[in-house]
Motif scaffolding. Structure first.
Motif, mmCIF file in Angstrom:
data_model
loop_
_atom_site.group_PDB
_atom_site.id
_atom_site.type_symbol
_atom_site.label_atom_id
_atom_site.label_comp_id
_atom_site.label_asym_id
_atom_site.label_seq_id
_atom_site.Cartn_x
_atom_site.Cartn_y
_atom_site.Cartn_z
ATOM 1 N N SER A 19 0.877 -1.431 0.058
ATOM 2 C CA SER A 19 0.151 0.183 0.031
ATOM 3 C C SER A 19 0.838 1.152 0.117
ATOM 4 C CB SER A 19 -0.769 -0.105 1.313
ATOM 5 O OG SER A 19 -0.080 -0.119 2.183
ATOM 6 N N SER A 20 0.301 2.332 -0.118
ATOM 7 C CA SER A 20 1.079 3.604 -0.175
ATOM 8 C C SER A 20 1.757 3.898 1.060
ATOM 9 C CB SER A 20 0.154 4.715 -0.593
ATOM 10 O OG SER A 20 -0.839 4.990 0.440
ATOM 11 N N GLU A 21 2.854 4.549 1.026
ATOM 12 C CA GLU A 21 3.690 4.816 2.195
ATOM 13 C C GLU A 21 3.063 5.962 3.068
ATOM 14 O OE1 GLU A 21 5.971 2.704 2.726
ATOM 15 O OE2 GLU A 21 6.173 1.891 0.929
ATOM 16 N N PRO A 22 2.888 5.731 4.474
ATOM 17 C CA PRO A 22 2.800 6.949 5.345
ATOM 18 C C PRO A 22 3.869 7.968 5.176
ATOM 19 C CG PRO A 22 3.913 5.103 6.736
ATOM 20 C CD PRO A 22 3.770 4.806 5.367
ATOM 21 N N SER A 23 3.370 9.428 5.616
ATOM 22 C CA SER A 23 4.332 10.487 5.332
ATOM 23 C C SER A 23 4.753 10.710 6.805
ATOM 24 C CB SER A 23 3.222 11.624 5.070
ATOM 25 O OG SER A 23 2.254 11.990 5.625
ATOM 26 N N GLY A 24 5.780 11.382 6.986
ATOM 27 C CA GLY A 24 6.407 11.791 8.237
ATOM 28 C C GLY A 24 7.869 11.533 8.246
ATOM 29 N N THR A 25 8.259 11.604 9.250
ATOM 30 C CA THR A 25 9.900 11.282 9.556
ATOM 31 C C THR A 25 10.060 10.696 10.760
ATOM 32 O OG1 THR A 25 10.463 13.476 8.771
ATOM 33 C CG2 THR A 25 11.975 12.358 10.418
ATOM 34 N N PRO A 230 6.885 -0.496 21.352
ATOM 35 C CA PRO A 230 5.593 -0.913 20.977
ATOM 36 C C PRO A 230 4.611 0.207 20.411
ATOM 37 C CG PRO A 230 6.099 -1.862 22.881
ATOM 38 C CD PRO A 230 7.095 -0.709 22.745
ATOM 39 N N ASP A 231 4.828 1.478 20.886
ATOM 40 C CA ASP A 231 3.750 2.237 20.490
ATOM 41 C C ASP A 231 4.054 2.998 18.952
ATOM 42 O OD1 ASP A 231 6.131 3.870 21.107
ATOM 43 O OD2 ASP A 231 5.106 5.391 22.640
ATOM 44 N N LEU A 232 5.165 2.472 18.446
ATOM 45 C CA LEU A 232 5.493 2.914 17.036
ATOM 46 C C LEU A 232 4.175 2.601 16.115
ATOM 47 C CD1 LEU A 232 7.489 4.071 14.857
ATOM 48 C CD2 LEU A 232 7.938 1.591 14.209
ATOM 49 N N SER A 233 3.781 3.220 15.164
ATOM 50 C CA SER A 233 2.372 3.121 14.512
ATOM 51 C C SER A 233 2.586 1.817 13.660
ATOM 52 C CB SER A 233 2.080 4.399 13.672
ATOM 53 O OG SER A 233 2.714 4.390 12.624
ATOM 54 N N ASP A 234 1.291 0.999 13.377
ATOM 55 C CA ASP A 234 1.497 -0.146 12.497
ATOM 56 C C ASP A 234 1.831 0.490 11.245
ATOM 57 O OD1 ASP A 234 0.485 -1.618 14.471
ATOM 58 O OD2 ASP A 234 -1.380 -2.015 13.593
ATOM 59 N N GLY A 235 1.583 1.561 10.694
ATOM 60 C CA GLY A 235 1.723 2.265 9.485
ATOM 61 C C GLY A 235 3.243 2.165 9.164
ATOM 62 N N VAL A 273 12.870 -11.508 21.288
ATOM 63 C CA VAL A 273 12.396 -10.094 21.057
ATOM 64 C C VAL A 273 11.244 -10.424 20.093
ATOM 65 C CG1 VAL A 273 12.533 -7.794 20.543
ATOM 66 C CG2 VAL A 273 14.389 -8.802 21.434
ATOM 67 N N PRO A 274 9.585 -10.368 20.397
ATOM 68 C CA PRO A 274 8.656 -10.323 19.607
ATOM 69 C C PRO A 274 8.570 -9.303 18.583
ATOM 70 C CG PRO A 274 7.775 -9.158 21.674
ATOM 71 C CD PRO A 274 9.420 -9.714 21.742
ATOM 72 N N LEU A 275 8.034 -9.685 17.431
ATOM 73 C CA LEU A 275 7.838 -8.731 16.456
ATOM 74 C C LEU A 275 6.680 -7.704 16.677
ATOM 75 C CD1 LEU A 275 7.578 -11.108 13.280
ATOM 76 C CD2 LEU A 275 9.467 -9.084 13.839
ATOM 77 N N HIS A 276 7.044 -6.461 16.280
ATOM 78 C CA HIS A 276 5.905 -5.553 16.413
ATOM 79 C C HIS A 276 4.754 -6.023 15.469
ATOM 80 C CE1 HIS A 276 3.664 -1.796 15.465
ATOM 81 N NE2 HIS A 276 4.480 -0.953 16.088
ATOM 82 N N PRO A 277 3.247 -5.939 16.063
ATOM 83 C CA PRO A 277 2.142 -6.214 15.591
ATOM 84 C C PRO A 277 2.226 -5.865 13.996
ATOM 85 C CG PRO A 277 1.870 -5.678 17.746
ATOM 86 C CD PRO A 277 2.953 -5.290 17.508
ATOM 87 N N GLY A 278 2.285 -4.419 13.727
ATOM 88 C CA GLY A 278 2.359 -4.190 12.514
ATOM 89 C C GLY A 278 3.301 -4.826 11.419
ATOM 90 N N ALA A 279 4.669 -5.006 12.130
ATOM 91 C CA ALA A 279 5.568 -5.697 11.430
ATOM 92 C C ALA A 279 5.087 -7.051 11.092
ATOM 93 C CB ALA A 279 6.876 -5.684 11.933
ATOM 94 N N ALA A 280 4.592 -7.852 12.067
ATOM 95 C CA ALA A 280 4.028 -9.305 11.574
ATOM 96 C C ALA A 280 3.128 -9.406 10.702
ATOM 97 C CB ALA A 280 3.803 -9.749 13.064
ATOM 98 N N ALA A 281 1.971 -8.373 10.788
ATOM 99 C CA ALA A 281 0.993 -8.417 9.854
ATOM 100 C C ALA A 281 1.642 -8.028 8.378
ATOM 101 C CB ALA A 281 0.084 -7.264 10.314
ATOM 102 N N GLU A 282 2.544 -7.284 8.144
ATOM 103 C CA GLU A 282 2.990 -6.896 6.832
ATOM 104 C C GLU A 282 3.827 -8.180 6.283
ATOM 105 O OE1 GLU A 282 3.718 -4.678 3.572
ATOM 106 O OE2 GLU A 282 2.240 -4.383 5.058
ATOM 107 N N TYR A 283 4.564 -8.731 7.135
ATOM 108 C CA TYR A 283 5.308 -9.811 6.787
ATOM 109 C C TYR A 283 4.241 -11.051 6.272
ATOM 110 C CZ TYR A 283 9.963 -8.748 8.536
ATOM 111 O OH TYR A 283 10.974 -7.972 8.986
ATOM 112 N N ARG A 284 3.028 -11.186 6.933
ATOM 113 C CA ARG A 284 2.151 -12.234 6.573
ATOM 114 C C ARG A 284 1.601 -11.809 5.220
ATOM 115 N NH1 ARG A 284 0.352 -11.986 12.226
ATOM 116 N NH2 ARG A 284 1.041 -13.880 13.254
ATOM 117 N N ARG A 285 1.170 -10.380 5.141
ATOM 118 C CA ARG A 285 0.700 -9.847 3.924
ATOM 119 C C ARG A 285 1.726 -10.059 2.704
ATOM 120 N NH1 ARG A 285 0.649 -6.130 0.212
ATOM 121 N NH2 ARG A 285 2.274 -5.184 0.913
ATOM 122 N N LEU A 286 2.722 -9.758 2.791
ATOM 123 C CA LEU A 286 3.824 -10.194 1.988
ATOM 124 C C LEU A 286 3.986 -11.536 1.445
ATOM 125 C CD1 LEU A 286 6.807 -7.613 3.011
ATOM 126 C CD2 LEU A 286 5.048 -7.447 0.899
#
Length: 288
Positions: A19-25, A230-235, A273-286
């Motif tokens: 999907s499209s990339e999030p914006s920001g730094t 853990p509070d890094l956004s899923d995006g 060290v567990p995967l970040h939920p957003g990272a785990a979801a992206e690996y599954r999606r890929l």
């Protein structure tokens, strides 16, 4: 957590569907100049997809990077897995490369084994570095000094210290440029380290020819993790995972060429060290 056998090279082909990339730094705590972490963070920054910006920070290394994460002055950090195991509330975006522990002496010095250094002045890595923690665990019986790599090389060549300990890629460019050096073997420490701290440590060999060596030098390897709070956004977590997977072939610092590589199959192997939920979801999606 995903099982490693389920993550296949086919992820590279599927990455184009992202999907499209999030914006920001987002800020990544890297390492000291001349080191693997600093180089890898610079590559991530250079390859970050617009409108996302990844800004690298020069730091002292593993422990310092974890401090940056705790204090909120960095969003991502590179750290050795043994340092990460000492931290609570940490999640990973992926396992990247392997660090090689390198105990460096002058070629013409009388030191042949670590035991020969007992009582001598030895730099055990910069304060806040992974080498500093590992030097403490090795218990070499030396007079401990803590210099950044470039300063340690200068001190070694000036005869101010007998040896320096460094944890990084092979060959490390700053060491490769230094003339008249060699490595001491560290494999004899491995059984005790694994007994006391687990299988995070493993035997690796610095191959013949590196730094002019005439034979393989057995030493200790430790995986590197890219971690965050853990509070890094899923995006953001998803965007960084896509960056790792899609650019695996380009995220190879010079000091990793020939001895290490970013293996998309092992990115999810982050150990305790567990995967970040957003990272785990992206690996599954890929993976599809």
């Amino acid at each position: 957590m995903l099982k490693r056998r389920t993550f296949l090279l086919g992820a590279l082909a599927l990455a184009a569907c992202s999907s499209s990339e999030p914006s920001g730094t987002i800020r990544i705590a890297g390492g000291e100049p001349g080191g693997f972490y600093n180089d890898f963070a610079a590559l991530l920054s250079r390859l970050s997809p617009s409108p996302l910006t990844i800004t690298p920070l020069q730091t002292g290394g593993s422990a310092d990077n974890l401090k940056h994460l705790r204090e909120g002055t960095a969003d991502l950090g590179l750290t050795l897995s043994d340092s990460a195991h000492m931290e609570t509330g940490l999640v990973a975006l992926g396992r990247v490369y392997e660090n090689y522990l390198q105990l460096v002496v002058l070629e013409n010095s009388p030191y042949r084994t670590p035991a020969d250094l007992i009582g001598e002045r030895v730099s055990l890595g910069a304060a806040g570095s992974g080498a500093s923690l590992q030097g403490e665990r090795l218990a070499l019986g030396v007079q401990e000094q803590h210099y950044p790599l470039r300063n340690a090389i200068d001190a070694l060549q000036a005869g101010e210290i007998a040896a320096l300990l460094w944890s990084g890629g092979v060959p490390t460019p700053e060491l490769n440029k230094a003339s008249g050096i060699r490595l001491l073997p560290l494999d004899t420490f491995l059984p005790r380290l694994r007994q006391d701290y687990g299988k995070v440590y493993e035997r690796v060999d610095v191959r013949t020819g590196v730094y002019g060596s005439q034979a393989d030098i057995p030493t200790i390897g430790t995986p590197n993790l890219l971690v965050c709070r853990p509070d890094l956004s899923d995006g953001y977590a998803s965007a960084v995972v896509r960056l790792l997977v899609e650019n695996a072939a380009d995220l190879v610092p010079d000091q990793a060429l020939g001895t290490q590589y970013l293996d998309v199959r092992s990115l999810i192997d982050t150990g305790r060290v567990p995967l970040h939920p957003g990272a785990a979801a992206e690996y599954r999606r890929l993976h599809g």
